[in-house]
Write a protein that holds these residues in place. Structure first.
Motif, short mmCIF file in Angstrom:
data_model
loop_
_atom_site.label_atom_id
_atom_site.label_comp_id
_atom_site.label_asym_id
_atom_site.label_seq_id
_atom_site.Cartn_x
_atom_site.Cartn_y
_atom_site.Cartn_z
N ILE A 82 0.84 -1.20 0.00
CA ILE A 82 0.00 0.00 0.00
C ILE A 82 0.88 1.25 0.00
CG2 ILE A 82 -1.92 -1.17 1.16
CD1 ILE A 82 -1.09 0.41 3.73
N ARG A 83 2.10 1.11 0.57
CA ARG A 83 3.01 2.26 0.60
C ARG A 83 4.45 1.80 0.36
NH1 ARG A 83 0.79 4.89 5.85
NH2 ARG A 83 -1.09 5.93 5.08
N THR A 84 5.23 2.72 -0.20
CA THR A 84 6.67 2.50 -0.35
C THR A 84 7.41 3.66 0.31
OG1 THR A 84 6.49 1.23 -2.40
CG2 THR A 84 8.59 2.31 -1.97
N TYR A 85 8.40 3.32 1.12
CA TYR A 85 9.24 4.29 1.80
C TYR A 85 10.61 4.22 1.12
CZ TYR A 85 5.59 3.80 5.38
OH TYR A 85 4.39 3.74 6.05
N ASN A 86 10.88 5.15 0.21
CA ASN A 86 12.10 5.14 -0.59
C ASN A 86 13.12 6.10 0.04
OD1 ASN A 86 14.05 5.91 -2.65
ND2 ASN A 86 12.76 4.76 -4.08
N PHE A 87 14.13 5.52 0.71
CA PHE A 87 15.10 6.34 1.42
C PHE A 87 16.06 7.10 0.51
CE2 PHE A 87 13.37 4.30 5.02
CZ PHE A 87 13.77 5.01 6.15
N PRO A 88 16.57 6.48 -0.58
CA PRO A 88 17.47 7.25 -1.45
C PRO A 88 16.82 8.52 -2.02
CG PRO A 88 17.65 4.91 -1.93
CD PRO A 88 16.50 5.07 -0.99
N GLN A 89 15.50 8.46 -2.25
CA GLN A 89 14.79 9.63 -2.79
C GLN A 89 14.03 10.39 -1.70
OE1 GLN A 89 12.44 8.41 -6.17
NE2 GLN A 89 14.12 7.23 -7.06
N ASP A 90 14.20 9.94 -0.42
CA ASP A 90 13.54 10.61 0.71
C ASP A 90 12.05 10.82 0.43
OD1 ASP A 90 13.44 11.76 3.24
OD2 ASP A 90 13.80 13.78 2.47
N ARG A 91 11.37 9.73 0.03
CA ARG A 91 9.99 9.87 -0.42
C ARG A 91 9.12 8.71 0.06
NH1 ARG A 91 10.43 9.28 -6.07
NH2 ARG A 91 9.89 7.09 -5.80
N LEU A 92 7.93 9.05 0.53
CA LEU A 92 6.91 8.05 0.83
C LEU A 92 5.83 8.15 -0.24
CD1 LEU A 92 5.15 7.17 4.16
CD2 LEU A 92 3.78 7.80 2.19
N THR A 93 5.43 7.03 -0.81
CA THR A 93 4.36 7.01 -1.82
C THR A 93 3.24 6.10 -1.36
OG1 THR A 93 5.92 7.39 -3.62
CG2 THR A 93 3.77 6.50 -4.21
N ASP A 94 2.01 6.63 -1.35
CA ASP A 94 0.83 5.80 -1.09
C ASP A 94 0.29 5.38 -2.45
OD1 ASP A 94 -1.88 4.89 -0.54
OD2 ASP A 94 -1.56 5.69 1.47
#
Length: 292
Positions: A251-263
């Motif tokens: 349901i969500r991705t927490y992408n650390f290299p891009q400092d981004r959370l996507t729902d």
């Protein structure tokens, strides 16, 4: 879930009918009337419970406390670490909202507030993290997942458990707490015989408190099983759709290299993961709820 309550009402009606026959006996009349009055109260409570759940399952449970559980899924040791971070994120968020938060198992917290289930129910699902683990020497980005389960705290009137179906065991707590705690069997293990479900509780100093916590956990997990059985009837209840933790079930991705959370459910992203993991989820949760 109405079926078992209707069966209980039928059983109460039979008891009332049987007890009415005792009213003609002067020596038993007072006791019989008292028993009938108590049975009528139980019957009314069940009838009111059925009426209250004529709404959609989500609406009828929105004002309940929440039992939130996080489990590491795909990704080995990194998934275990991610599980702890997610649990801490929700713990901090609930505290910032002013809710009462209790840790009742290693991976489980209870959040108490009038609207707790309404606020947290859409957090259930697979949460994927993409980052370079501290153990990675070549700087490769790994993908791991954890599953979040959100269950409403139920009362016995919601899901009655037959005491004869429960196997009770007491054991010594393995945690901290001083010599007295470790000498006394304060921890509790409950086994639900029909389903083989096992729950434990050992965070409190007294056995009775741990038993109460274990019953709450058991009742919520049995409710989840019941929901899954009737998935066609109440398929709109998103809170049980946590999947198996595979990397694609997210349901969500927490992408650390891009400092981004996507729902992925609403195709919207936010930045500043450090702040989000520190419990600043208000905007994210509100944005999703506005679209559902």
């Amino acid at each position: 879930m109405d079926d078992y309550r209707k069966i209980q009402i039928q059983e109460i009606d039979k008891k009332i009918a049987g007890t009415r026959s005792l009213l003609s006996d002067p020596s038993l009349r007072e006791l019989a009337q008292k028993e009938i009055d108590e049975l009528e109260i139980q019957k009314k409570a069940l009838e009111e419970s059925i009426k209250s759940t004529q709404k959609t399952p989500e609406e009828s449970l929105d004002n309940r406390n929440v039992i939130l559980e996080v489990k590491g899924a795909a990704g080995g040791e990194e998934a275990k670490l991610w599980k702890k971070e997610l649990l801490q994120m929700y713990f901090k968020f609930a505290q910032k909202k002013g809710f009462n938060v209790e840790q009742i198992e290693e991976n489980v917290i209870k959040i108490s507030d009038n609207n707790a289930f309404k606020i947290f129910k859409y957090e259930a699902g697979v949460h994927r993290v993409q980052r370079v683990p501290s153990t990675e020497k070549r700087g490769r980005i790994h993908t791991s997942t954890a599953t979040v389960s959100i269950l409403p705290e139920l009362e016995d009137i919601d899901l009655h458990i037959n005491p004869e179906d429960i196997q009770f065991e007491a054991f010594r707590s393995g945690g901290h707490g001083g010599q007295n705690v470790n000498k006394v069997s304060t921890a509790v293990r409950l086994t639900h015989k029909p389903t083989k479900l096992v729950v434990t509780a050992q965070t409190e100093r007294f056995q009775a408190q741990n038993r109460e916590i274990a019953m709450e956990l058991l009742r919520s997990r049995l409710w989840e099983i019941e929901v899954e059985k009737r998935h066609e009837e109440i398929g709109s209840l998103k809170s049980t759709q946590v999947g198996r933790g595979m990397r694609a079930e997210k349901i969500r991705t927490y992408n650390f290299p891009q400092d981004r959370l996507t729902d992925h459910r609403i195709n919207k992203s936010w930045h500043n993961l450090e702040s989000i993991l520190d419990g600043n989820l208000e905007e994210i949760i509100e944005q999703f709820q506005k679209q559902n």
